[in-house]
Structure formats: structure tokens, C-alpha cells
Design an enzyme around this catalytic site. Structure first.
Site, PDB file in Angstrom:
ATOM      1  N   CYS A  44       3.744 -10.170  -1.212  1.00 57.03           N
ATOM      2  CA  CYS A  44       3.769  -9.905   0.591  1.00 57.03           C
ATOM      3  C   CYS A  44       4.891 -11.182   0.405  1.00 57.03           C
ATOM      4  O   CYS A  44       4.302 -12.596  -0.330  1.00 57.03           O
ATOM      5  CB  CYS A  44       2.918 -10.359   0.771  1.00 57.03           C
ATOM      6  SG  CYS A  44       3.139 -10.726   2.663  1.00 57.03           S
ATOM      7  N   CYS A  50      10.622  -7.016   1.785  1.00 54.67           N
ATOM      8  CA  CYS A  50       9.626  -7.148   2.304  1.00 54.67           C
ATOM      9  C   CYS A  50       8.852  -5.664   1.042  1.00 54.67           C
ATOM     10  O   CYS A  50       9.640  -5.068   0.598  1.00 54.67           O
ATOM     11  CB  CYS A  50       9.457  -5.707   3.499  1.00 54.67           C
ATOM     12  SG  CYS A  50       7.596  -5.722   3.644  1.00 54.67           S
TER      13      CYS A  50
END
Ligand code: DGL
Length: 282
Positions: free
Chosen positions: A80, A192
């Protein structure tokens, strides 16, 4: 390497707020199918892009702790960008296990852009991190880097994985700040881990020359370095023979086992994550 070493099946823990980490888990699992994988997603804290850096750090520490109480882990992959750009130094201080993070692929993008205009598509939290300023300063000072933050795109990726339709018009609206410019970035960094899951939808809206670039290859390379004793192909083949893979199945954990998490069971199963259990972060 002793027989005992070969019988040890290293456990990799991959963490994210949701399904985005699957875009990192998948190439790892495809490259080394005989390692033991745990995929933990903090859906009770989702989306991380709306949380402060402190809150993301606190939740990740609790998540990794909770998994480690159940299972010995050899390596953690923070799959992440929002979490990695906020918490990596702290996590490395806190845990003795090696931790690999994911950061936006600004450096490779700066190397391949032809126009010198790069787009950084990430969460609103990631695009504002001082870490991103440093990355740009260090590797892309000669480029124009256009930042676009979107949580809606993160939610669309979650929806797509749950078999819901993704509207092209909505993607167009999200990318509008770039699409209506005279000079659209020619290289877009998917900063992302949710966004590679929408590559096809993004490409449909962008012109065909635009290159989308993510960080999965860099993560695989980094994991390879850290797990070198376990990961060469010959040892892997031997391990496959020695180890009964069904004895210790790959597992997924979530922080809230609600209907939306349960709807992922089929997808997780496709990725050979055979069970989904709730883990609490108190
Ligand atoms: N997958 C995460 C990332 O790479 C973010 C998603 C979220 O906002 O929770 O940034």
C-alpha cells in the site's frame, strides 16, 4: 542449505487496507507459488487515503502484531503506497522482521517519459506526503509531475473485484483534470496498489500512447533479494517435492468480516487464499 532449511516454508505477509495489495500479492505468488502467503487487509480502517499518517501507522502496527501472534512471519510486504509513504521507517523500527514497502514508481517513469510530463495517480494522502516531494526532487527534478489524488478510484477498484460494473464516464470525470489539458502526461504512475486492478478501464479513457507504470516489479525484485536463500528455482523445485502444500494453506485475514468482505471469498480463493478470518486490532 540443509534439508531442514528446505523444509522450512517461508511465510510472507502481504498487507493493505483492501484488495489493492492483491496487485502485489499476485506477481509474488506467481513467481514463488511454493512460499506460504498470508494476505491481511484492514477493511475496518479503509480507506487509508482518508486517515492521518499517525492513524495509518497505528493501525498497521496493530495489524502486523495481530498476525504475528498467530503465525511466525519471515517477511512483511506493505502493499500500500499510502501506508508505506506514511509508516515505513516506524514499522522498521518497531519490527525485527524485514519489511518491504511500495512507493510510487516515479524513478522509472522519469526514465521513460518522452514529453517530460508525468502523472502521479494516487490517494489524496499519498500525493501530499513529503516523501513524494523527496522522490520527485531526487529522480524527476527535470520533469513536470502532475499529481492527481482520488479515493473514488480506490472504491471503484473494490467494486470491480466484487464484480460490479465500472463506469467509463466516472473514470473520465476522475481523470478530467488531465484529459482537458493540452498536454496530458505521457507516463502515468499508478501510485496506489488498487489502481493496477483498473488498468484496462484507465487505458480505455486515456490515449493509447500513454504508458501506465506500477511498482509490482520493483517489489518482486526486492523480495527476491531478501529471500534469496529460499527463492532460487532449484531450491523451489526441491521444496515443492518435500513440502505438502496442502498442510499449510495460504490464508486471508480482514479486520471486519462483514458481507462486503465475505463477498471477496471467491476472488481470494482464485488467488489460492483458501480461508478468510477476522482479526481484531485492539
Ligand atoms: N491501496 C492503497 C495504496 O496503495 C490505498 C487505498 C486506501 O486509500 O485505502 O495507496
Amino acid at each position: 542449505m540443509s534439508l531442514q532449511d528446505l523444509q522450512t516454508r517461508p511465510t510472507l505477509l502481504v498487507v493493505d487496507s483492501g484488495v489493492g495489495g492483491l496487485s502485489i500479492y499476485q506477481p509474488l505468488w506467481q513467481r514463488w507459488p511454493a512460499l506460504h502467503y498470508l494476505y491481511a487487509f484492514d477493511n475496518a480502517g479503509f480507506p487509508y487515503g482518508d486517515l492521518s499518517a499517525n492513524e495509518v501507522s497505528r493501525r498497521l502496527i496493530a495489524l502486523i502484531d495481530a498476525v504475528q501472534q498467530r503465525q511466525h512471519v519471515h517477511l512483511v510486504v506493505v502493499a500500500c503506497n499510502t501506508a508505506s509513504t506514511a509508516a515505513l521507517p516506524l514499522l522498521r523500527q518497531r519490527f525485527s522482521v524485514p519489511i518491504v514497502g511500495v512507493v510510487p514508481a516515479i524513478k522509472p517513469a522519469a526514465a521513460i517519459t518522452r514529453s517530460g510530463v508525468i502523472g502521479l495517480l494516487a490517494t489524496p494522502a499519498t500525493i501530499q506526503r513529503p516523501y513524494i516531494d523527496e522522490l520527485i526532487q531526487q529522480f524527476a527534478a527535470h520533469c513536470q509531475v502532475e499529481r492527481l489524488g482520488s479515493i473514488e478510484l480506490v472504491r471503484l477498484a473494490e467494486a470491480k473485484v466484487r464484480d460490479q460494473a465500472v463506469s467509463t464516464a466516472v473514470i473520465e470525470k476522475i481523470l478530467a483534470p488531465w484529459l482537458c489539458r493540452s498536454q496530458v502526461p505521457d507516463t502515468i504512475v499508478l501510485g496506489c496498489t488498487h489502481f493496477p486492478l483498473l488498468s484496462a478501464e484507465l487505458s480505455k479513457v486515456l490515449s493509447p500512447e500513454v504508458v501506465l507504470i506500477d511498482s509490482a516489479t520493483a517489489v518482486v525484485r526486492q523480495v527476491e533479494k531478501l529471500l534469496r536463500p529460499y527463492c532460487n528455482d532449484q531450491q523451489q523445485a526441491l521444496r515443492n517435492k518435500l513440502y505438502d502444500l496442502s498442510r499449510q494453506v495460504n490464508k486471508a485475514y480482514c479486520t471486519r468480516l462483514d458481507a462486503s468482505a465475505a463477498a471477496l471469498r471467491g476472488t481470494l480463493h482464485d488467488y489460492q487464499l483458501m480461508t478468510l478470518q477476522a482479526i481484531s486490532l485492539d
